[in-house]
Design a protein around this motif. Structure first.
Motif, PDB file in Angstrom:
ATOM      1  N   THR A   5       0.834  -1.205   0.000  1.00 32.34           N
ATOM      2  CA  THR A   5       0.000   0.000   0.000  1.00 32.34           C
ATOM      3  C   THR A   5       0.862   1.246   0.000  1.00 32.34           C
ATOM      4  N   ARG A   6       1.930   1.227   0.785  1.00 33.04           N
ATOM      5  CA  ARG A   6       2.841   2.371   0.844  1.00 33.04           C
ATOM      6  C   ARG A   6       3.487   2.600  -0.525  1.00 33.04           C
ATOM      7  N   ARG A   7       3.919   1.523  -1.165  1.00 27.85           N
ATOM      8  CA  ARG A   7       4.559   1.640  -2.479  1.00 27.85           C
ATOM      9  C   ARG A   7       3.571   2.159  -3.531  1.00 27.85           C
ATOM     10  N   LYS A   8       2.346   1.661  -3.500  1.00 28.84           N
ATOM     11  CA  LYS A   8       1.328   2.136  -4.453  1.00 28.84           C
ATOM     12  C   LYS A   8       1.025   3.616  -4.244  1.00 28.84           C
ATOM     13  N   THR A   9       0.984   4.043  -2.990  1.00 26.64           N
ATOM     14  CA  THR A   9       0.739   5.453  -2.684  1.00 26.64           C
ATOM     15  C   THR A   9       1.858   6.325  -3.238  1.00 26.64           C
ATOM     16  N   ILE A  10       3.093   5.887  -3.053  1.00 27.84           N
ATOM     17  CA  ILE A  10       4.241   6.640  -3.573  1.00 27.84           C
ATOM     18  C   ILE A  10       4.223   6.651  -5.096  1.00 27.84           C
ATOM     19  N   GLN A  11       3.864   5.511  -5.706  1.00 25.93           N
ATOM     20  CA  GLN A  11       3.787   5.452  -7.164  1.00 25.93           C
ATOM     21  C   GLN A  11       2.751   6.434  -7.711  1.00 25.93           C
ATOM     22  N   TRP A  12       1.572   6.460  -7.098  1.00 26.39           N
ATOM     23  CA  TRP A  12       0.526   7.364  -7.576  1.00 26.39           C
ATOM     24  C   TRP A  12       0.898   8.817  -7.366  1.00 26.39           C
ATOM     25  N   ALA A  13       1.545   9.118  -6.239  1.00 19.83           N
ATOM     26  CA  ALA A  13       1.996  10.493  -6.014  1.00 19.83           C
ATOM     27  C   ALA A  13       2.997  10.889  -7.090  1.00 19.83           C
ATOM     28  N   HIS A  14       3.912   9.992  -7.419  1.00 18.27           N
ATOM     29  CA  HIS A  14       4.920  10.248  -8.445  1.00 18.27           C
ATOM     30  C   HIS A  14       4.250  10.485  -9.807  1.00 18.27           C
ATOM     31  N   ILE A  15       3.298   9.643 -10.150  1.00 23.27           N
ATOM     32  CA  ILE A  15       2.618   9.757 -11.439  1.00 23.27           C
ATOM     33  C   ILE A  15       1.809  11.055 -11.523  1.00 23.27           C
ATOM     34  N   LEU A  17       2.150  13.883  -9.758  1.00 23.92           N
ATOM     35  CA  LEU A  17       3.016  15.061  -9.786  1.00 23.92           C
ATOM     36  C   LEU A  17       3.718  15.212 -11.133  1.00 23.92           C
ATOM     37  N   ALA A  18       4.112  14.087 -11.724  1.00 22.51           N
ATOM     38  CA  ALA A  18       4.738  14.155 -13.052  1.00 22.51           C
ATOM     39  C   ALA A  18       3.736  14.644 -14.095  1.00 22.51           C
ATOM     40  N   ALA A  19       2.483  14.231 -13.980  1.00 24.93           N
ATOM     41  CA  ALA A  19       1.448  14.723 -14.898  1.00 24.93           C
ATOM     42  C   ALA A  19       1.242  16.224 -14.714  1.00 24.93           C
ATOM     43  N   CYS A  20       1.252  16.676 -13.468  1.00 30.31           N
ATOM     44  CA  CYS A  20       1.137  18.121 -13.205  1.00 30.31           C
ATOM     45  C   CYS A  20       2.324  18.877 -13.805  1.00 30.31           C
ATOM     46  N   LEU A  21       3.512  18.315 -13.666  1.00 31.54           N
ATOM     47  CA  LEU A  21       4.697  18.953 -14.235  1.00 31.54           C
ATOM     48  C   LEU A  21       4.591  19.031 -15.753  1.00 31.54           C
ATOM     49  N   PRO A  45      11.474  18.643  -6.906  1.00 32.52           N
ATOM     50  CA  PRO A  45      12.212  17.852  -5.904  1.00 32.52           C
ATOM     51  C   PRO A  45      11.407  16.684  -5.334  1.00 32.52           C
ATOM     52  N   VAL A  46      10.096  16.871  -5.178  1.00 29.10           N
ATOM     53  CA  VAL A  46       9.263  15.769  -4.672  1.00 29.10           C
ATOM     54  C   VAL A  46       9.187  14.657  -5.708  1.00 29.10           C
ATOM     55  N   ILE A  47       9.094  15.004  -6.971  1.00 31.73           N
ATOM     56  CA  ILE A  47       9.093  13.990  -8.033  1.00 31.73           C
ATOM     57  C   ILE A  47      10.417  13.220  -8.017  1.00 31.73           C
ATOM     58  N   ALA A  48      11.513  13.936  -7.890  1.00 29.60           N
ATOM     59  CA  ALA A  48      12.821  13.280  -7.845  1.00 29.60           C
ATOM     60  C   ALA A  48      12.941  12.374  -6.620  1.00 29.60           C
ATOM     61  N   LEU A  49      12.477  12.846  -5.467  1.00 26.09           N
ATOM     62  CA  LEU A  49      12.550  12.054  -4.245  1.00 26.09           C
ATOM     63  C   LEU A  49      11.696  10.793  -4.337  1.00 26.09           C
ATOM     64  N   THR A  50      10.468  10.911  -4.835  1.00 24.79           N
ATOM     65  CA  THR A  50       9.627   9.723  -4.965  1.00 24.79           C
ATOM     66  C   THR A  50      10.205   8.754  -5.986  1.00 24.79           C
ATOM     67  N   GLY A  51      10.818   9.270  -7.036  1.00 26.53           N
ATOM     68  CA  GLY A  51      11.474   8.392  -8.014  1.00 26.53           C
ATOM     69  C   GLY A  51      12.635   7.628  -7.392  1.00 26.53           C
ATOM     70  N   LEU A  52      13.442   8.311  -6.589  1.00 23.42           N
ATOM     71  CA  LEU A  52      14.546   7.630  -5.905  1.00 23.42           C
ATOM     72  C   LEU A  52      14.043   6.588  -4.915  1.00 23.42           C
ATOM     73  N   ILE A  53      12.980   6.911  -4.197  1.00 27.03           N
ATOM     74  CA  ILE A  53      12.416   5.952  -3.244  1.00 27.03           C
ATOM     75  C   ILE A  53      11.907   4.719  -3.982  1.00 27.03           C
ATOM     76  N   LEU A  54      11.209   4.912  -5.079  1.00 23.45           N
ATOM     77  CA  LEU A  54      10.710   3.771  -5.839  1.00 23.45           C
ATOM     78  C   LEU A  54      11.850   2.939  -6.421  1.00 23.45           C
ATOM     79  N   TRP A  55      12.893   3.597  -6.876  1.00 23.34           N
ATOM     80  CA  TRP A  55      14.021   2.908  -7.477  1.00 23.34           C
ATOM     81  C   TRP A  55      14.787   2.080  -6.451  1.00 23.34           C
ATOM     82  N   GLN A  56      14.977   2.631  -5.256  1.00 19.44           N
ATOM     83  CA  GLN A  56      15.769   1.978  -4.221  1.00 19.44           C
ATOM     84  C   GLN A  56      14.891   1.387  -3.107  1.00 19.44           C
TER      85      GLN A  56
END
Length: 77
Positions: A5-15, A17-21, A45-56
């Motif tokens: 659930t945590r990972r899905k939440t981070i994924q959706w936030a990333h998606i 925010l990237a759409a907003c960008l 920066p939040v997009i970059a941080l969520t991307g790093l969290i998902l990657w690692q």
């Protein structure tokens, strides 16, 4: 909260925010200095941080489990 659930939440936030960008870059809002600063110092920066969290994710999960185990072992002697 479960890990999935945590990972899905981070994924959706990333998606989202990237759409907003993307919408920001192709809209007239990109010409407004205040909006540009908000995206540059807030959204990106939040997009970059969520991307790093998902990657690692696996590495971060192991790190937190190790720290939790060390903290739990300290008081049992």
């Amino acid at each position: 909260m479960h890990d999935a659930t945590r990972r899905k939440t981070i994924q959706w936030a990333h998606i989202l925010l990237a759409a907003c960008l993307g919408g920001f870059l192709y809209s007239p809002l990109s010409m407004i200095p205040e909006a540009r600063a908000a995206v540059l110092y807030g959204v990106f920066p939040v997009i970059a941080l969520t991307g790093l969290i998902l990657w690692q994710w696996g590495r971060l999960k192991r790190l937190f489990v190790r720290r939790r185990n060390r903290a739990g072992q300290g008081g049992s002697s």
